[in-house]
Structures are given as C-alpha cells and as structure tokens.
Write an enzyme that holds these catalytic residues in place. Structure first.
Site, mmCIF file in Angstrom:
data_model
loop_
_atom_site.group_PDB
_atom_site.id
_atom_site.type_symbol
_atom_site.label_atom_id
_atom_site.label_comp_id
_atom_site.label_asym_id
_atom_site.label_seq_id
_atom_site.Cartn_x
_atom_site.Cartn_y
_atom_site.Cartn_z
ATOM 1 N N GLU A 188 -116.273 50.124 -27.254
ATOM 2 C CA GLU A 188 -116.086 50.982 -28.618
ATOM 3 C C GLU A 188 -116.414 49.998 -29.979
ATOM 4 O O GLU A 188 -116.978 50.444 -30.831
ATOM 5 C CB GLU A 188 -114.735 51.400 -28.612
ATOM 6 C CG GLU A 188 -114.177 52.288 -27.713
ATOM 7 C CD GLU A 188 -114.825 53.882 -27.974
ATOM 8 O OE1 GLU A 188 -115.481 53.947 -28.862
ATOM 9 O OE2 GLU A 188 -114.511 54.696 -26.941
ATOM 10 N N ARG A 244 -117.283 62.779 -38.805
ATOM 11 C CA ARG A 244 -116.509 62.069 -37.871
ATOM 12 C C ARG A 244 -117.139 62.134 -36.426
ATOM 13 O O ARG A 244 -116.885 61.404 -35.636
ATOM 14 C CB ARG A 244 -115.087 62.602 -37.945
ATOM 15 C CG ARG A 244 -114.193 61.966 -37.087
ATOM 16 C CD ARG A 244 -112.752 62.009 -37.282
ATOM 17 N NE ARG A 244 -111.786 61.440 -36.331
ATOM 18 C CZ ARG A 244 -110.537 61.305 -36.486
ATOM 19 N NH1 ARG A 244 -109.939 61.743 -37.708
ATOM 20 N NH2 ARG A 244 -109.587 60.380 -35.469
ATOM 21 N N HIS A 251 -120.702 59.697 -26.045
ATOM 22 C CA HIS A 251 -119.475 60.326 -25.449
ATOM 23 C C HIS A 251 -119.850 61.564 -24.770
ATOM 24 O O HIS A 251 -119.114 62.142 -23.815
ATOM 25 C CB HIS A 251 -118.366 60.586 -26.708
ATOM 26 C CG HIS A 251 -117.666 59.306 -26.963
ATOM 27 N ND1 HIS A 251 -118.265 58.324 -27.352
ATOM 28 C CD2 HIS A 251 -116.302 59.083 -27.054
ATOM 29 C CE1 HIS A 251 -117.315 57.420 -27.601
ATOM 30 N NE2 HIS A 251 -116.129 57.779 -27.444
HETATM 31 P P1 NAD Z 1 -104.275 52.782 -21.624
HETATM 32 O O1 NAD Z 1 -103.294 53.171 -22.628
HETATM 33 O O2 NAD Z 1 -104.101 53.042 -20.240
HETATM 34 O O3 NAD Z 1 -104.096 51.112 -21.520
HETATM 35 C C1 NAD Z 1 -104.860 50.445 -20.447
HETATM 36 C C2 NAD Z 1 -104.316 49.696 -19.424
HETATM 37 O O4 NAD Z 1 -103.962 48.240 -20.372
HETATM 38 C C3 NAD Z 1 -102.976 50.197 -19.255
HETATM 39 O O5 NAD Z 1 -102.749 49.860 -17.716
HETATM 40 C C4 NAD Z 1 -101.970 49.419 -19.865
HETATM 41 O O6 NAD Z 1 -100.675 49.559 -19.560
HETATM 42 C C5 NAD Z 1 -102.511 48.151 -20.191
HETATM 43 N N1 NAD Z 1 -102.139 47.472 -21.352
HETATM 44 C C6 NAD Z 1 -102.435 47.860 -22.667
HETATM 45 N N2 NAD Z 1 -102.172 46.760 -23.519
HETATM 46 C C7 NAD Z 1 -101.960 45.886 -22.765
HETATM 47 C C8 NAD Z 1 -101.437 44.493 -23.037
HETATM 48 N N3 NAD Z 1 -101.400 44.081 -24.397
HETATM 49 N N4 NAD Z 1 -101.289 43.610 -21.998
HETATM 50 C C9 NAD Z 1 -100.987 44.073 -20.684
HETATM 51 N N5 NAD Z 1 -101.762 45.217 -20.514
HETATM 52 C C10 NAD Z 1 -101.945 46.153 -21.321
HETATM 53 O O7 NAD Z 1 -105.693 52.919 -22.058
HETATM 54 P P2 NAD Z 1 -106.542 52.693 -23.386
HETATM 55 O O8 NAD Z 1 -108.054 52.274 -22.981
HETATM 56 O O9 NAD Z 1 -105.860 51.531 -24.288
HETATM 57 O O10 NAD Z 1 -106.615 54.040 -24.282
HETATM 58 C C11 NAD Z 1 -107.354 54.995 -23.309
HETATM 59 C C12 NAD Z 1 -106.435 56.441 -23.921
HETATM 60 O O11 NAD Z 1 -107.051 56.508 -25.312
HETATM 61 C C13 NAD Z 1 -107.319 57.648 -23.320
HETATM 62 O O12 NAD Z 1 -106.331 58.441 -22.863
HETATM 63 C C14 NAD Z 1 -108.201 58.165 -24.597
HETATM 64 O O13 NAD Z 1 -108.250 59.630 -24.426
HETATM 65 C C15 NAD Z 1 -107.430 57.809 -25.612
HETATM 66 N N6 NAD Z 1 -108.292 57.662 -26.655
HETATM 67 C C16 NAD Z 1 -107.612 58.212 -28.130
HETATM 68 C C17 NAD Z 1 -108.752 58.116 -29.264
HETATM 69 C C18 NAD Z 1 -107.982 58.857 -30.414
HETATM 70 O O14 NAD Z 1 -108.747 58.713 -31.541
HETATM 71 N N7 NAD Z 1 -106.659 59.333 -30.293
HETATM 72 C C19 NAD Z 1 -109.856 57.427 -29.353
HETATM 73 C C20 NAD Z 1 -110.029 56.652 -27.960
HETATM 74 C C21 NAD Z 1 -109.517 56.907 -26.669
HETATM 75 N N1 GLY Z 2 -112.402 58.729 -31.038
HETATM 76 C C1 GLY Z 2 -113.240 59.189 -32.107
HETATM 77 C C2 GLY Z 2 -112.365 59.784 -33.193
HETATM 78 O O1 GLY Z 2 -111.257 59.291 -33.387
HETATM 79 O O2 GLY Z 2 -112.646 60.732 -33.725
#
Ligand code: NAD
Ligand code: GLY
Length: 363
Positions: A188, A244, A251
């Site tokens: 990202e 945005r 993606h």
């Molecule tokens: P996640 O929250 O599953 O975290 C990834 C893994 O790392 C998990 O197993 C978690 O327990 C672990 N983890 C996190 N921080 C840690 C730390 N400091 N130490 C040890 N372990 C840790 O996944 P992610 O990649 O953080 O997020 C993915 C999610 O985000 C998806 O559901 C996606 O749809 C969402 N997302 C949302 C937006 C938005 O704009 N809201 C944008 C991008 C992604």
């Molecule tokens: N991750 C894309 C958005 O926040 O719009």
C-alpha cells in the site's frame, strides 16, 4: 523525537493522526484532552495484538481516569462478520456505554473496520479512536473513515463512513508484526508512490534495507507521507464520489484474486501487488505508461518479497470476479491506470479484449 502529526481536515469531522516511536504512551492524556476524563471506553482488539498491547494500553487509559472494558476477538479476516459485530454491541451494552463514551480499536484493519462500524452504529454513532497496529492499518485502513464488515456473499458489503476522532500510530508496535504482514503493508505504501508521489517511490527504492530493518526515521517518513497523501485525497473526496477511487489502483484485479483464491490464501497487500503490476501493464497499452516504470515497480515488489505474477490464475474466474465487484458499473470492470510515475487517472472501463491480451502476455 517528538511525534509527527498529520491533520485530516474535514471540518467538524477533522482529526489528527499522531505518528511516533512511542505514540501509544500518550493515549491516556490525548483521550482525556479530547473527550474529558472519566468516560467509559470499550477497547476492542484481537488475540494476537492483545497478547502484546492490551493490558499496557488498558492501564494507561485507567491511569488517565477512564472506565475501561475490553473485548478481545479472534484474529483474522473471518472476524469481520455479523456475529462478532453483535458481540461488540453486546459488550458495549454490558459496559453501559453512552453517547459520551467511545470505542478504542487496537489492532490491524480487521479490528479497525469492525470496531469502527460498531462505533458508527451503536446508539446511532459514538466516537472512536483508531490505534492501528499493522503497517497496512497505519497507512490505509485507520485513515479516512471507511468502516464495515463482510457478508458470506462478499467482502465489505456492509459499512458506513464514520471518521475516527483520533488516530494513534505507534511505530514501535511494528516490531511484533509478522514479516509477511510488514511486506503486505509495504504494497500500500508503494501504491501511494505510484499514484501520487514519485519521490517517495524513489526513497523506497534506495532505502529497502533500512525499511526492512524498520529504521525508525524511514518508517516515520513512509507512514507520515502515506497518511498525508490519503488525508489529502479524503479531504477532497470523503465519500468516494470521484478522486478517492484512485486509491484503488491495483485493486480491480487484486480484489478478484482475493475473491477467486479465497480470503486468506493471499494477503490483501500481496493480491494488490499482482493487481498493480497488471494495471501498470494495461496502462502501458492505454496510456503509454513506460515499461521501464513497470519494471521499477516489479523490482520493488520483489525486494519486499511480494508476488508480481498472475500465472496459474484462471482468466474466466478472474474476469467473472472483476465484473461482479461492487465498483463495476454495467458489469464492466473499471481500472485506475497510471499515466506516469506519481500520476494516475480516474477509473476507466477497459475492453475485455485488451484485458485478456495483457493477461495472456503474463500467463
Ligand atoms: P489484520 O487486521 O488481520 O492484521 C493482520 C495480522 O497481523 C493479524 O493476524 C493481526 O492479529 C496481526 N497483527 C496486527 N498488528 C500486529 C502487531 N503489531 N503485532 C503482532 N501482530 C499483529 O489485517 P490488516 O492487513 O491490518 O487489515 C486488513 C483489513 O483491512 C481487511 O479486512 C481490509 O478489508 C481492511 N481495509 C480497510 C480499509 C479501509 O479504508 N477501511 C483499507 C484497506 C484495508
Ligand atoms: N482503501 C481505500 C479507501 O480508503 O478509500
């Protein structure tokens, strides 16, 4: 060194993103300043993150005079579901949260999205604080106010725009983040270089070793710059009416790969790395994007052990998933395409013939 602050300028929904090597230590005082001491808090986290950070954060909040309840959910994408959302709502009732209470989301994007949606919906909306602990959450999901959850039929099908009141990104927590997750977060960050900031892209190219060693100044620069870019985009287009959508570079195919392969096989950052390479190759044909720039992108992904090829993935499955995506209009997939390094256009429909030709070249 003092914390860096990125202000997300959204009028009455404006907030600060605080970035620093020990930013979490100030959570009590920052929340007291924002909400007033003594309020009730529900802190939501996942089991992996809780192991390291829940008790310390809880102690800091209690020390600042808050009444804290804690809800720890299983780690992983499957937690972003109705049943876990209901669990948070029930904990919120149990903890007697009122409209002056707030939720603290301590975790990666899964916890941020779900706890954020709980905050958006409980009592028709209460404040919340994002404490992103994954790199992906620090640079993307914790910023911009998209909250939500998955349905069995698809990812992020239910949600709300609900901006946090504060984001606290403590870079020191990245030390416990598994390496594969760190690399997925870098996808990202690299994306922001391609869509907006060629200088940051070049910085990443010349600082791979420092970034892999989580050098504090390199990470502060990357997280801060990424947040600045996302804040700028969201300020101009909070609800994704136009600009945005450029954040979705890579993606269209990325989401299709996650969909076809099942969430979990590829991490989101890995799937969008492949998607960005594909989008860059489509951009070469449509926009004359330089193939040398695509090669730079591929080399950078490889430096972070991110996948760059769609070999072995079935075209029919991918195309079907791309046309079924919630962002596809008239069942035609849309692509954000690069014009030059640091500049992309708004999403465009691309003919199936061209998409298939680019797929075949790399299959
Ligand atoms: P996640 O929250 O599953 O975290 C990834 C893994 O790392 C998990 O197993 C978690 O327990 C672990 N983890 C996190 N921080 C840690 C730390 N400091 N130490 C040890 N372990 C840790 O996944 P992610 O990649 O953080 O997020 C993915 C999610 O985000 C998806 O559901 C996606 O749809 C969402 N997302 C949302 C937006 C938005 O704009 N809201 C944008 C991008 C992604
Ligand atoms: N991750 C894309 C958005 O926040 O719009």
């Amino acid at each position: 060194m003092s914390d860096s602050i990125v202000h997300v300028d959204l009028g009455e929904r404006a907030y600060d993103i605080v970035i620093g090597g020990g930013a979490l230590a100030d959570i009590g005082s920052r929340c007291a300043e924002l909400f007033g001491s003594g309020k009730r808090i529900l802190m939501v986290s996942d089991a992996n993150v809780a192991e390291y950070y829940v008790s310390g954060t809880e102690a800091l909040l209690i020390g600042a005079g808050f009444q804290v309840s804690v809800c720890v959910l299983p780690a992983g994408e499957s937690t972003k579901c109705v049943a876990r959302l209901a669990e948070i709502w029930e904990e919120a009732v149990e903890a007697r949260l009122d409209r002056k209470s707030f939720i603290v989301a301590l975790g990666g994007g899964v916890i941020g999205d779900l706890a954020g949606f709980a905050a958006a919906s409980f009592l028709r909306g209460i404040p919340f604080v994002q404490v992103p602990t994954s790199l992906l959450a620090m640079v993307d999901s914790a910023v911009g106010g998209k909250t939500g959850m998955n349905l069995p039929q698809g990812k992020n099908l239910v949600g709300a725009f609900h901006q946090p009141n504060l984001v606290l990104a403590d870079l020191s927590v990245l030390a416990t983040l598994p390496l594969r997750e760190q690399h997925a977060g870098m996808a990202e960050v690299i994306k922001y270089g391609v869509i907006w900031d060629p200088e940051m892209f070049a910085f990443i190219e010349s600082h791979v070793a420092e970034i892999q060693a989580l050098d504090s100044e390199a990470m502060r620069y990357l997280v801060k710059r990424s947040c600045e870019i996302k804040a700028d985009v969201v300020r101009q287009d909070e609800r994704e009416g136009g600009l945005r959508a450029i954040l979705n570079f890579g993606h269209t195919l990325g989401h299709a790969i996650e969909n076809v392969c099942g969430y979990g096989e590829w991490l989101h950052g890995e799937a969008i790395s492949i998607g960005m390479v594909y989008a860059a190759k489509v951009s070469e044909v449509v926009n004359g994007f330089s193939s040398a720039e695509t090669d730079r992108l591929i080399a950078l992904f490889k430096a972070f052990e991110l996948p760059v090829s769609w070999k072995g993935l079935c075209w029919e499955d991918l195309y079907k998933a791309m046309t079924a995506d919630k962002k596809a209009e008239n069942a035609l997939p849309k692509f954000v395409l690069a014009e030059e390094m640091g500049k992309v256009g708004l999403p465009l429909e691309v003919s199936v013939e061209l998409l298939k030709r680019v797929y075949d070249d790399g299959a």
